[in-house]
Design an enzyme around this catalytic site. Structure first.
Site, PDB file in Angstrom:
ATOM      1  N   ASN A  60      -2.272 -10.741   0.508  1.00  0.00           N
ATOM      2  CA  ASN A  60      -2.727  -9.533  -0.171  1.00  0.00           C
ATOM      3  C   ASN A  60      -3.966  -8.932   0.481  1.00  0.00           C
ATOM      4  O   ASN A  60      -4.608  -8.060  -0.088  1.00  0.00           O
ATOM      5  CB  ASN A  60      -3.021  -9.840  -1.638  1.00  0.00           C
ATOM      6  CG  ASN A  60      -1.778  -9.575  -2.465  1.00  0.00           C
ATOM      7  OD1 ASN A  60      -0.944  -8.766  -2.087  1.00  0.00           O
ATOM      8  ND2 ASN A  60      -1.664 -10.262  -3.577  1.00  0.00           N
TER       9      ASN A  60
ATOM     10  N   ASP B 189       8.325  -2.001 -13.286  1.00  0.00           N
ATOM     11  CA  ASP B 189       7.776  -1.684 -11.955  1.00  0.00           C
ATOM     12  C   ASP B 189       7.882  -2.867 -10.999  1.00  0.00           C
ATOM     13  O   ASP B 189       7.539  -3.984 -11.364  1.00  0.00           O
ATOM     14  CB  ASP B 189       6.280  -1.334 -12.079  1.00  0.00           C
ATOM     15  CG  ASP B 189       6.047  -0.053 -12.864  1.00  0.00           C
ATOM     16  OD1 ASP B 189       6.880   0.859 -12.752  1.00  0.00           O
ATOM     17  OD2 ASP B 189       5.027   0.027 -13.580  1.00  0.00           O
TER      18      ASP B 189
ATOM     19  N   TYR C 112     -11.959  -6.019  -4.197  1.00  0.00           N
ATOM     20  CA  TYR C 112     -11.600  -7.415  -4.395  1.00  0.00           C
ATOM     21  C   TYR C 112     -10.690  -7.518  -5.620  1.00  0.00           C
ATOM     22  O   TYR C 112     -10.789  -6.697  -6.522  1.00  0.00           O
ATOM     23  CB  TYR C 112     -12.845  -8.288  -4.649  1.00  0.00           C
ATOM     24  CG  TYR C 112     -13.979  -8.130  -3.645  1.00  0.00           C
ATOM     25  CD1 TYR C 112     -13.767  -7.576  -2.382  1.00  0.00           C
ATOM     26  CD2 TYR C 112     -15.267  -8.556  -3.971  1.00  0.00           C
ATOM     27  CE1 TYR C 112     -14.820  -7.439  -1.479  1.00  0.00           C
ATOM     28  CE2 TYR C 112     -16.320  -8.423  -3.080  1.00  0.00           C
ATOM     29  CZ  TYR C 112     -16.100  -7.853  -1.835  1.00  0.00           C
ATOM     30  OH  TYR C 112     -17.127  -7.719  -0.954  1.00  0.00           O
TER      31      TYR C 112
ATOM     32  N   TYR D  62      -9.227  -5.497   0.356  1.00  0.00           N
ATOM     33  CA  TYR D  62      -9.600  -4.727   1.561  1.00  0.00           C
ATOM     34  C   TYR D  62     -10.993  -4.172   1.347  1.00  0.00           C
ATOM     35  O   TYR D  62     -11.391  -3.899   0.211  1.00  0.00           O
ATOM     36  CB  TYR D  62      -8.611  -3.593   1.853  1.00  0.00           C
ATOM     37  CG  TYR D  62      -8.489  -2.548   0.773  1.00  0.00           C
ATOM     38  CD1 TYR D  62      -9.369  -1.467   0.709  1.00  0.00           C
ATOM     39  CD2 TYR D  62      -7.501  -2.647  -0.190  1.00  0.00           C
ATOM     40  CE1 TYR D  62      -9.253  -0.518  -0.288  1.00  0.00           C
ATOM     41  CE2 TYR D  62      -7.368  -1.695  -1.198  1.00  0.00           C
ATOM     42  CZ  TYR D  62      -8.252  -0.641  -1.243  1.00  0.00           C
ATOM     43  OH  TYR D  62      -8.140   0.290  -2.230  1.00  0.00           O
TER      44      TYR D  62
ATOM     45  N   HIS E  61      -3.563   9.028  -4.613  1.00  0.00           N
ATOM     46  CA  HIS E  61      -4.837   8.463  -4.144  1.00  0.00           C
ATOM     47  C   HIS E  61      -5.856   9.553  -3.846  1.00  0.00           C
ATOM     48  O   HIS E  61      -7.012   9.265  -3.567  1.00  0.00           O
ATOM     49  CB  HIS E  61      -4.620   7.633  -2.880  1.00  0.00           C
ATOM     50  CG  HIS E  61      -3.725   6.464  -3.117  1.00  0.00           C
ATOM     51  ND1 HIS E  61      -4.092   5.430  -3.927  1.00  0.00           N
ATOM     52  CD2 HIS E  61      -2.486   6.183  -2.682  1.00  0.00           C
ATOM     53  CE1 HIS E  61      -3.111   4.550  -3.976  1.00  0.00           C
ATOM     54  NE2 HIS E  61      -2.125   4.979  -3.233  1.00  0.00           N
TER      55      HIS E  61
ATOM     56  N   ASP F  24      -5.134  -4.165 -15.975  1.00  0.00           N
ATOM     57  CA  ASP F  24      -4.476  -4.298 -14.686  1.00  0.00           C
ATOM     58  C   ASP F  24      -3.012  -4.585 -14.970  1.00  0.00           C
ATOM     59  O   ASP F  24      -2.685  -5.223 -15.962  1.00  0.00           O
ATOM     60  CB  ASP F  24      -5.104  -5.474 -13.930  1.00  0.00           C
ATOM     61  CG  ASP F  24      -4.333  -5.833 -12.680  1.00  0.00           C
ATOM     62  OD1 ASP F  24      -4.652  -5.277 -11.629  1.00  0.00           O
ATOM     63  OD2 ASP F  24      -3.397  -6.661 -12.755  1.00  0.00           O
TER      64      ASP F  24
ATOM     65  N   HIS G 166      10.151   1.267 -10.266  1.00  0.00           N
ATOM     66  CA  HIS G 166       9.239   2.031  -9.415  1.00  0.00           C
ATOM     67  C   HIS G 166       8.740   1.175  -8.259  1.00  0.00           C
ATOM     68  O   HIS G 166       8.478  -0.011  -8.420  1.00  0.00           O
ATOM     69  CB  HIS G 166       8.060   2.536 -10.258  1.00  0.00           C
ATOM     70  CG  HIS G 166       6.882   2.958  -9.450  1.00  0.00           C
ATOM     71  ND1 HIS G 166       6.889   4.110  -8.688  1.00  0.00           N
ATOM     72  CD2 HIS G 166       5.671   2.380  -9.243  1.00  0.00           C
ATOM     73  CE1 HIS G 166       5.724   4.213  -8.056  1.00  0.00           C
ATOM     74  NE2 HIS G 166       4.969   3.177  -8.365  1.00  0.00           N
TER      75      HIS G 166
ATOM     76  N   GLU H  70      -0.696   3.763 -20.691  1.00  0.00           N
ATOM     77  CA  GLU H  70      -1.251   2.436 -20.354  1.00  0.00           C
ATOM     78  C   GLU H  70      -2.763   2.282 -20.556  1.00  0.00           C
ATOM     79  O   GLU H  70      -3.406   1.539 -19.811  1.00  0.00           O
ATOM     80  CB  GLU H  70      -0.860   2.040 -18.913  1.00  0.00           C
ATOM     81  CG  GLU H  70       0.642   2.106 -18.655  1.00  0.00           C
ATOM     82  CD  GLU H  70       1.060   1.780 -17.209  1.00  0.00           C
ATOM     83  OE1 GLU H  70       0.281   1.155 -16.478  1.00  0.00           O
ATOM     84  OE2 GLU H  70       2.186   2.164 -16.839  1.00  0.00           O
TER      85      GLU H  70
ATOM     86  N   GLU I 105       7.268   5.896  -4.034  1.00  0.00           N
ATOM     87  CA  GLU I 105       6.170   6.561  -3.329  1.00  0.00           C
ATOM     88  C   GLU I 105       6.749   7.222  -2.084  1.00  0.00           C
ATOM     89  O   GLU I 105       7.463   6.603  -1.316  1.00  0.00           O
ATOM     90  CB  GLU I 105       5.118   5.536  -2.920  1.00  0.00           C
ATOM     91  CG  GLU I 105       4.040   6.127  -2.048  1.00  0.00           C
ATOM     92  CD  GLU I 105       2.975   5.110  -1.663  1.00  0.00           C
ATOM     93  OE1 GLU I 105       3.235   3.897  -1.763  1.00  0.00           O
ATOM     94  OE2 GLU I 105       1.899   5.527  -1.261  1.00  0.00           O
TER      95      GLU I 105
HETATM   96  N1  GLN Z   1       3.152   1.803 -14.134  1.00  0.00           N
HETATM   97  C1  GLN Z   1       2.085   1.532 -13.240  1.00  0.00           C
HETATM   98  C2  GLN Z   1       1.078   2.658 -13.272  1.00  0.00           C
HETATM   99  O1  GLN Z   1       1.445   3.762 -13.385  1.00  0.00           O
HETATM  100  C3  GLN Z   1       2.581   1.345 -11.827  1.00  0.00           C
HETATM  101  C4  GLN Z   1       1.467   1.041 -10.873  1.00  0.00           C
HETATM  102  C5  GLN Z   1       1.920   0.670  -9.478  1.00  0.00           C
HETATM  103  O2  GLN Z   1       3.037   0.886  -9.102  1.00  0.00           O
HETATM  104  N2  GLN Z   1       1.058   0.142  -8.675  1.00  0.00           N
HETATM  105  O3  GLN Z   1      -0.092   2.469 -13.161  1.00  0.00           O
HETATM  106 ZN    ZN Z   2       3.149   2.575  -7.743  1.00  0.00          ZN
END
Ligand code: GLN
Ligand code: ZN
Length: 765
Positions: A126, A612, A529, A525, A705, A502, A655, A497, A677
């Protein structure tokens, strides 16, 4: 005497000192001197800690302010021109390459606006490294002498070290050509790199370093002939140079056997192999070592947090000693300890029983020493006994074993992971219920995690607000998100959410079989952390985990509300897994636990459920072959076990993000709808690969992002492009990923434009 050795130590500090100071430096709150001072303190602590523990071979140059691969690009002057034109200090060039830099002009300084270099996963870990980026104009030369400085720094503190460098072949192999030089094969730069590389080696030697650890981890990948030849070329080149230190060639995270020809007869003084991951490679490795070569036996796991089994580790090392003799064997960590948290002693909330299962970097350093003493014939009876007791206690513990889970896993049959009807039948039932327009719009799950949310979560954890107060707060956040989506005009809604810290930890905390640390940070990265949960035992779900929030959200809207879960493979990949049972077993257990949750969501009236799996691709074994084929099978099976207990009419979404999509993998999940994505790929070939996917898909239309807001026209043109190769009938409209790191303002604007664009196409078709 058999020597002990560590390949690298975490550089974040026992209390994340590096993160705190680095981020303070970025925001202008502390000076560069302060940052350098903190770096120096961390290095000094790390060296002292290893010296005090009695480690014989201690690493230096394993420290970095951002990333060790990026350090090398700076050291060798592989700096794309766009970063050099602002007269930045070297450390700011480093950060600009690592994370991009945007700065307004001042009276004394020019404005700066550069994006970061690409960041890529470090093998199957990771950790992410910054990808070296080369062009025809790259001219290697030494621009600093960081490895030498750090070697001398340690020496001044009375610690003799073995500097670490990423090897020349791995360095080039892991890099890529820059946009302006796409025809450039990075490995073709080897000849230019070698003299410069050997210059730093000779400087290290001149400073007093007797030996240098050169990491060539690519030796555990499937390699083309030209790369294997490059390995030979590089090390033969070094062997012909005068005055270089002796070289220890280190590999990890896999077996070198398929590339053993490249290693045979290589003029290096020692070879390090990972005998935690692949103990079976020992015999063949012993065969190819020449009489002067030493074996560095990686027997203490650098990737996981379990206590080493001293007796097993010693047995492996003894086998090597029997063949090579004590002088030619080193006892080592399997890889750098970068991937493990710093110190178990900082964990105050773990039960004594569970704490005794673990060993973090500081403890692993001591393990290496004990094992080396043991195989040297020194008396470590007390340590061995304590270790044996701990290992057997864990194996027999109720924390580890749950008969009912084991029985359930063994009763899995092929039917369990199959939905009762094929996709087309499910689809026609779903269409009747959902009545969605063409180009249905949705989001991936999370909405902005505001300061207010974090403050309330903290208050709840600290006990300054009651459970009822916290739940009321969460409901009000859900309501806000629901009203917002209705206003914007999205078709399939999410609850946002807000209750989740997390996406893995939130579920791990509610599953039986997990443990958590309070300070078990590991560098992911740069200054990011993570604190991975630990799978300590058989996993099950004692009670519903997400039903309350989803049911509440559905109760306040007439639109379809998606239930939102993290998939079995992603929970597994982003945790420290068990090593006493195969990962497949753990994924299946997680699949069953999630199946209970999916079924409960359905029973509670939730008609769309998204599971997901962003980590499904990164779990792919590094090499082609049986292990990889197995993974394809069980990764998909565990997902299907989680999701196939529902009726035809319940729509399952999934996803994916963070990595290249893999159509075959995604098809095997048989989700009704997937969101992927896509915005930075923007490559018709990717879409084409996907257009024969029978189920429905939403290709991410904007980068979550970035705070940038795409206009309606931009969305329209993106959709238009995709439509050239992807059919209208299967087309979903959504962002790349969840919106939790975004602000509300840009979220509103981007989603409004996205929905407007979808409406535009509805009118056309
Ligand atoms: N359901 C999560 C979110 O929207 C998916 C996050 C992810 O794919 N990293 O935050
Ligand atoms: Zn995602």
């Amino acid at each position: 005497m058999v020597q002990s050795s560590v390949l690298g130590f975490p550089r974040i500090g026992a209390n994340r000192e590096l993160k705190k100071t680095t981020e303070a430096y970025w925001s202008g709150k502390v000076s560069v001197e302060e940052l350098i001072k903190v770096g120096k303190e961390i290095r000094a602590n790390n060296w002292k800690l290893q010296k005090d523990a009695g480690v014989d071979v201690i690493p230096s140059n394993d420290f970095s302010y951002y990333d060790q691969v990026l350090d090398l690009s700076l050291l060798f002057n592989a700096i794309p021109e766009r970063y050099t034109k602002f007269d930045l200090q070297p450390i700011d060039v480093l950060f600009a390459m690592g994370r991009g830099l945007q700065k307004k002009a001042t009276e004394t300084e020019k404005a700066v606006d550069v994006t970061a270099l690409e960041m890529v996963k470090w093998f199957d870990s990771n950790y992410h490294y910054v990808r070296p980026t080369f062009s025809h104009s790259t001219e290697f030369k030494l621009t600093s002498q960081k490895p030498v400085d750090e070697y001398l720094e340690a020496k001044e503190q009375g610690v003799e070290t073995r500097p670490v460098l990423l090897g020349p072949v791995s360095y080039l192999f892991l890099g890529k050509a820059d946009k302006d030089s796409l025809d450039l094969e990075p490995i073709s730069l080897l000849e230019k790199l070698l003299p410069v590389y050997s210059e730093i080696l000779s400087k290290l030697s001149a400073a007093g370093a007797k030996s240098v650890q050169i990491d060539e981890p690519i030796l555990v990948l499937d390699l083309e002939e030209n790369i294997k030849t490059a390995i030979k070329t590089a090390y033969e080149f070094f062997s012909k140079q005068e005055g270089l230190p002796s070289l220890v060639l280190a590999t990890y995270f896999g077996t070198v056997i398929p590339n053993i020809d490249a290693l045979k007869g290589l003029p290096v003084s020692a070879l390090h192999v990972d005998l935690v991951r692949n103990p079976e490679q020992l015999d063949q490795v012993l065969e190819i070592l020449s009489p002067e070569q030493t074996l560095s036996a990686g027997v203490v796991d650098g990737r996981n947090i379990w206590k080493a089994d001293f007796s097993k580790a010693s047995e492996i090392v003894n086998k090597a000693i029997a063949k090579l003799g004590k002088e030619r064997v080193l006892v080592a960590t399997s890889s750098s300890l970068l991937h493990t948290p710093v110190d178990l002693e900082n964990e105050t909330k773990l039960s004594a029983e569970i704490k005794d299962f673990f060993s973090f970097a500081t403890q692993k350093v001591k393990e290496v020493v004990v094992i080396s003493k043991n195989v040297s014939g020194e008396d470590v009876k007390a340590e061995l006994e304590a270790n044996a007791k701990s290992v057997s206690t864990r194996a027999a513990s109720d924390v580890t074993n749950d008969d009912s889970v084991q029985t359930r896993v063994s009763s899995i049959d092929d039917k369990l992971g199959r939905r009762s009807s094929p996709f087309t039948e499910r689809l026609s039932e779903q269409e009747k219920v959902f009545n969605l327009p063409l180009f249905p719009t949705t989001t991936i799950g999370s909405f902005p995690q505001t300061k207010d949310i974090r403050i309330n979560r903290n208050k709840f954890t600290k006990g300054t607000i009651t459970k009822e107060e916290y739940e009321k707060f969460i409901e009000s956040e859900i309501e806000k998100v629901v009203r917002f989506q209705e206003e914007v005009g999205l078709d399939v809604l999410v609850h946002g959410e807000p209750e989740r810290n997390d996406m893995v930890q939130y579920f791990g905390e509610q599953l039986k079989g997990f443990a958590f640390t309070t300070n078990g940070w590991v560098q992911s990265y740069g200054s990011r952390y993570v604190r991975p949960p630990i799978i300590v035992g058989d996993v099950s779900r004692p009670a519903p985990m997400s039903v309350k929030e989803s049911v509440y959200a559905q109760s306040i809207t007439t639109k379809a509300m998606k239930g939102m879960l993290t998939g079995p493979v992603t929970i597994l990949r982003w945790s420290f897994p068990r090593v006493d049972i195969p990962q497949k077993q753990q994924a299946l257990q997680l699949g069953l636990a999630l199946r209970d949750e999916v079924n409960d969501l359905e029973a509670a009236g939730i008609k769309v459920i998204q599971v997901d799996e962003p980590a499904i691709r990164e779990g792919l074994p590094l090499r082609a072959g049986e292990e990889r084929q197995d993974y394809y099978q069980w990764a998909a099976e565990s997902f299907r076990i989680a999701t196939s207990g529902v009726k035809n009419v319940t729509q399952i979404h999934s996803h994916f993000c963070y990595s290249d999509l893999d159509p075959n993998h995604i098809k095997a999940l048989d989700a009704d709808v997937v969101s992927i994505e896509f915005s930075k790929k923007d490559d018709a070939n990717y879409i084409r690969e996907f257009s024969d996917y029978p189920n429905h898909a939403g290709l991410g239309l904007f980068d979550i992002h970035s705070p940038r807001i795409p206009s309606k026209e931009e969305f329209i043109s993106k959709i238009q492009n995709i439509l050239e190769v992807y059919p209208v009938s299967k087309f979903w409209v959504n962002p790349d990923c969840g919106l939790k790191t975004r602000g509300w303002e840009e979220t509103r604007a981007s989603l409004t434009n996205m929905v407007e664009a979808a409406k535009h196409f509805r009118e056309k078709y």
